[in-house]
Scaffold this active site. Structure first.
Site, PDB file in Angstrom:
ATOM      1  N   THR A   1     -31.898 -86.180   0.364  1.00 22.56           N
ATOM      2  CA  THR A   1     -31.072 -85.726   1.486  1.00 22.56           C
ATOM      3  C   THR A   1     -30.698 -84.258   1.331  1.00 22.56           C
ATOM      4  O   THR A   1     -30.672 -83.500   2.313  1.00 22.56           O
ATOM      5  CB  THR A   1     -29.805 -86.593   1.608  1.00 22.56           C
ATOM      6  OG1 THR A   1     -30.193 -87.933   1.932  1.00 22.56           O
ATOM      7  CG2 THR A   1     -28.875 -86.075   2.686  1.00 22.56           C
TER       8      THR A   1
ATOM      9  N   SER B   1     -54.223 -67.905 -37.315  1.00 17.00           N
ATOM     10  CA  SER B   1     -53.180 -68.065 -38.318  1.00 17.00           C
ATOM     11  C   SER B   1     -52.465 -66.756 -38.572  1.00 17.00           C
ATOM     12  O   SER B   1     -53.064 -65.680 -38.492  1.00 17.00           O
ATOM     13  CB  SER B   1     -53.789 -68.581 -39.630  1.00 17.00           C
ATOM     14  OG  SER B   1     -52.839 -68.596 -40.667  1.00 17.00           O
ATOM     15  N   SER B   2     -51.188 -66.864 -38.903  1.00 16.46           N
ATOM     16  CA  SER B   2     -50.407 -65.683 -39.288  1.00 16.46           C
ATOM     17  C   SER B   2     -50.503 -65.421 -40.784  1.00 16.46           C
ATOM     18  O   SER B   2     -50.011 -64.414 -41.269  1.00 16.46           O
ATOM     19  CB  SER B   2     -48.934 -65.885 -38.899  1.00 16.46           C
ATOM     20  OG  SER B   2     -48.403 -67.017 -39.581  1.00 16.46           O
TER      21      SER B   2
ATOM     22  N   SER C   1     -35.024 -88.693   9.813  1.00 13.82           N
ATOM     23  CA  SER C   1     -34.156 -89.080   8.707  1.00 13.82           C
ATOM     24  C   SER C   1     -34.740 -88.469   7.446  1.00 13.82           C
ATOM     25  O   SER C   1     -35.952 -88.186   7.390  1.00 13.82           O
ATOM     26  CB  SER C   1     -34.092 -90.602   8.571  1.00 13.82           C
ATOM     27  OG  SER C   1     -33.556 -90.980   7.322  1.00 13.82           O
ATOM     28  N   THR C   2     -33.907 -88.258   6.457  1.00 15.98           N
ATOM     29  CA  THR C   2     -34.434 -87.885   5.139  1.00 15.98           C
ATOM     30  C   THR C   2     -35.542 -88.840   4.723  1.00 15.98           C
ATOM     31  O   THR C   2     -36.520 -88.449   4.083  1.00 15.98           O
ATOM     32  CB  THR C   2     -33.296 -87.919   4.092  1.00 15.98           C
ATOM     33  OG1 THR C   2     -32.398 -86.841   4.363  1.00 15.98           O
ATOM     34  CG2 THR C   2     -33.825 -87.786   2.670  1.00 15.98           C
ATOM     35  N   ASN C   3     -35.404 -90.102   5.164  1.00 12.00           N
ATOM     36  CA  ASN C   3     -36.276 -91.155   4.650  1.00 12.00           C
ATOM     37  C   ASN C   3     -37.669 -91.166   5.251  1.00 12.00           C
ATOM     38  O   ASN C   3     -38.544 -91.888   4.764  1.00 12.00           O
ATOM     39  CB  ASN C   3     -35.601 -92.507   4.850  1.00 12.00           C
ATOM     40  CG  ASN C   3     -34.229 -92.550   4.215  1.00 12.00           C
ATOM     41  OD1 ASN C   3     -33.906 -91.719   3.363  1.00 12.00           O
ATOM     42  ND2 ASN C   3     -33.407 -93.496   4.629  1.00 12.00           N
TER      43      ASN C   3
ATOM     44  N   LYS D   1     -59.131 -66.956 -39.722  1.00  9.39           N
ATOM     45  CA  LYS D   1     -59.116 -68.321 -39.198  1.00  9.39           C
ATOM     46  C   LYS D   1     -59.045 -68.277 -37.671  1.00  9.39           C
ATOM     47  O   LYS D   1     -58.227 -67.562 -37.092  1.00  9.39           O
ATOM     48  CB  LYS D   1     -57.914 -69.082 -39.751  1.00  9.39           C
ATOM     49  CG  LYS D   1     -57.943 -70.589 -39.496  1.00  9.39           C
ATOM     50  CD  LYS D   1     -56.842 -71.276 -40.299  1.00  9.39           C
ATOM     51  CE  LYS D   1     -56.976 -72.793 -40.246  1.00  9.39           C
ATOM     52  NZ  LYS D   1     -56.654 -73.331 -38.925  1.00  9.39           N
TER      53      LYS D   1
ATOM     54  N   THR E   1     -70.551 -93.256 -34.123  1.00  7.18           N
ATOM     55  CA  THR E   1     -69.688 -94.285 -33.559  1.00  7.18           C
ATOM     56  C   THR E   1     -68.632 -94.626 -34.597  1.00  7.18           C
ATOM     57  O   THR E   1     -68.947 -94.774 -35.785  1.00  7.18           O
ATOM     58  CB  THR E   1     -70.487 -95.551 -33.193  1.00  7.18           C
ATOM     59  OG1 THR E   1     -71.155 -96.044 -34.358  1.00  7.18           O
ATOM     60  CG2 THR E   1     -71.514 -95.264 -32.105  1.00  7.18           C
TER      61      THR E   1
END
Length: 478
Positions: free
Chosen positions: A107, A324-325, A146-148, A330, A193
């Protein structure tokens, strides 16, 4: 966030059934919108721009219809149409300040739209904002509605606007996978698999399988979109059409179809169309299915590219950023990782949508706001994820052909091809010997004298192992 207006005496007084309230004088929204802002500070976000446009399209179609059936003055209709067109063009978005997650079945969203359009239409007709004697949010902008019926219809229209972008990106991904399947058609690798060596497969066959599942996802989404084209405009509060003129009820959806350019149809049963939101569960489930497919592909790519020295190392993903830091050189599979994270989020959104749909009672589902909030997020993150997946990952993948061939030749899995020629029991013995001694299958067979070299070359042709019928033809010839 809400738009802030300052300055002394810069407010007007508006009233509703709850009471009176100061509203910023220059605001196009009104008292009911402000109450919603006070009540629902939930996400800190605003409702989706396309949802705002959809609301404006609905209000425009309603004004046109009400004027057609003689219920609305032409001047008011024209002012409302102009105001709606301005919103559709992107103006006044800052005036839509309600949180996307809210109580009241939407609403507040509906009234935010009604108030902005009413005040802008009043301004167009020469009045001042807040003078609802000229154009009223409920009596004029919301006439016959209506909102609905407005909110679920706006949700469907918005979803129909967002999904084609996702489908477009899915088609691009499909085409990229098909191209890679052709590029990698002669690359023989080990099929697996349950994470164990199985039998040889061509890398191109794997990518062709990926393209096949994406093609199904495209078809599923296109099919699910059709149910969204059925709307409940004309239902008003609970599907009985109370306060809506019968002629209006017959004309509103055709007019809305013209305004939106969509092939919309009215629900055959407006009570059902108002009570039930199963179409949103269907489309969310379809999006989730697509997300699961994508995450499975992403998982495969991360496995095949693992290493690069100590893993499978069968393919190379395009390097996109430092991984990587602390570890120099990497490079991580960041694009497949983000695709899986998008999938996890979509799966969670689907659960929220499922529970919200299930929680509806009697003649209305009150939880459509959270359905739309999560559904729109799922569609947009899927769309954005597909774009980066295709452009920043799939198109740049290369194959390590020699590594793939090495793993096949040194795998025990190729012993399966021997079964038609020496029997399952003997082949199993050879497999156990190979695992224990680390010797290649080929050398063990030649030592045993079970097959001569010429026959063994024919049986262990790895390309032949990837095509149905070829190995069984060898058996028949034997």
């Amino acid at each position: 966030m809400e738009r802030i207006y300052g300055g002394e005496n810069n407010f007007r007084i508006e009233s509703d059934s709850i009471g009176s309230k100061e509203v910023p004088k220059e605001a196009y929204y009104g008292v009911q919108t402000l109450r919603a802002v006070e009540n629902f500070r939930i996400t800190g976000l605003k409702i989706h721009k396309e949802f705002v446009r959809s609301l404006a399209q609905i209000k425009k179609a309603c004004a046109i219809t009400n004027a057609e059936v003689g219920l609305m003055d032409k001047s008011i209709q024209n002012a409302i149409k102009i105001a709606c067109d301005e919103i559709i063009d992107g103006r006044f978005y800052d005036e839509f300040i309600t949180d996307p997650i809210q109580g009241g079945a939407g609403t507040s969203m509906n009234m935010n739209s009604n108030e902005v359009i009413a005040n802008r239409a009043t301004e167009i007709l020469g009045g001042e904002k807040g003078d609802y004697s000229i154009v009223h949010p409920n009596d004029h902008v919301n006439m016959g509605q209506s909102t609905n019926d407005v909110i679920p219809t706006a949700g469907k229209i918005t979803t129909l606007k967002l999904l084609p972008k996702a489908i477009k990106e899915l088609i691009k991904l499909y085409e990229a996978l098909v191209e890679k399947s052709q590029e990698f058609d002669e690359v023989i690798k080990m099929g697996r698999t349950q994470m164990q060596d199985a039998v040889p497969i061509r890398l191109g066959q794997e990518f062709a399988a990926y393209s096949a599942v994406i093609a199904r996802d495209i078809r599923r989404l296109e099919h699910a979109m059709e149910s969204l084209k059925i709307v409940n405009m004309g239902a008003t509060a609970i599907g009985t059409g109370i306060n809506a003129d019968k002629e209006y009820e017959n004309k509103i959806v055709p007019n809305l179809a013209k305004v939106t350019g969509m092939s919309l149809k009215q629900s055959e049963n407006l009570v059902d169309g108002t009570q039930n939101v199963d179409c949103f569960v269907e489309i969310s489930g379809t999006i989730k299915t697509c997300a699961v497919s994508l995450s499975k592909i992403a998982n495969d790519l991360r496995l095949m590219s693992s290493g690069p020295r100590t893993g499978f190392g069968e393919i190379n993903l395009p390097p996109k950023q430092n991984g990587s830091s602390i570890m120099p050189g990497k490079v991580n599979p960041v694009i497949p990782e983000v695709v899986s994270q998008i999938a996890f989020n979509i799966i969670g959104n689907d659960m929220t949508i499922t529970m919200a749909a299930e929680a509806g009672q009697l003649e209305l589902n009150a939880f459509e706001p959270v359905i739309f909030y999560n559904l729109f997020e799922s569609i947009e993150t899927l769309t954005n994820g597909l774009e980066t997946f295709t452009n920043n990952c799939i198109m740049g993948i290369t194959a390590n052909k020699d590594r793939c061939q090495y793993l096949v030749e040194n795998s025990v899995g190729i012993v399966t091809a021997l079964c038609p020629h020496i029997g399952y029991k003997e082949a199993a013995k050879i497999a156990k010997t190979a695992i224990k001694t680390k010797e290649p299958i080929r050398e063990i067979i030649l030592k045993s004298g079970l097959l001569n070299e010429e026959k063994l070359d024919e049986v262990l042709d790895t390309m032949a192992m990837t095509e149905p019928g070829i190995t069984t033809k060898c058996l028949a010839a034997n």
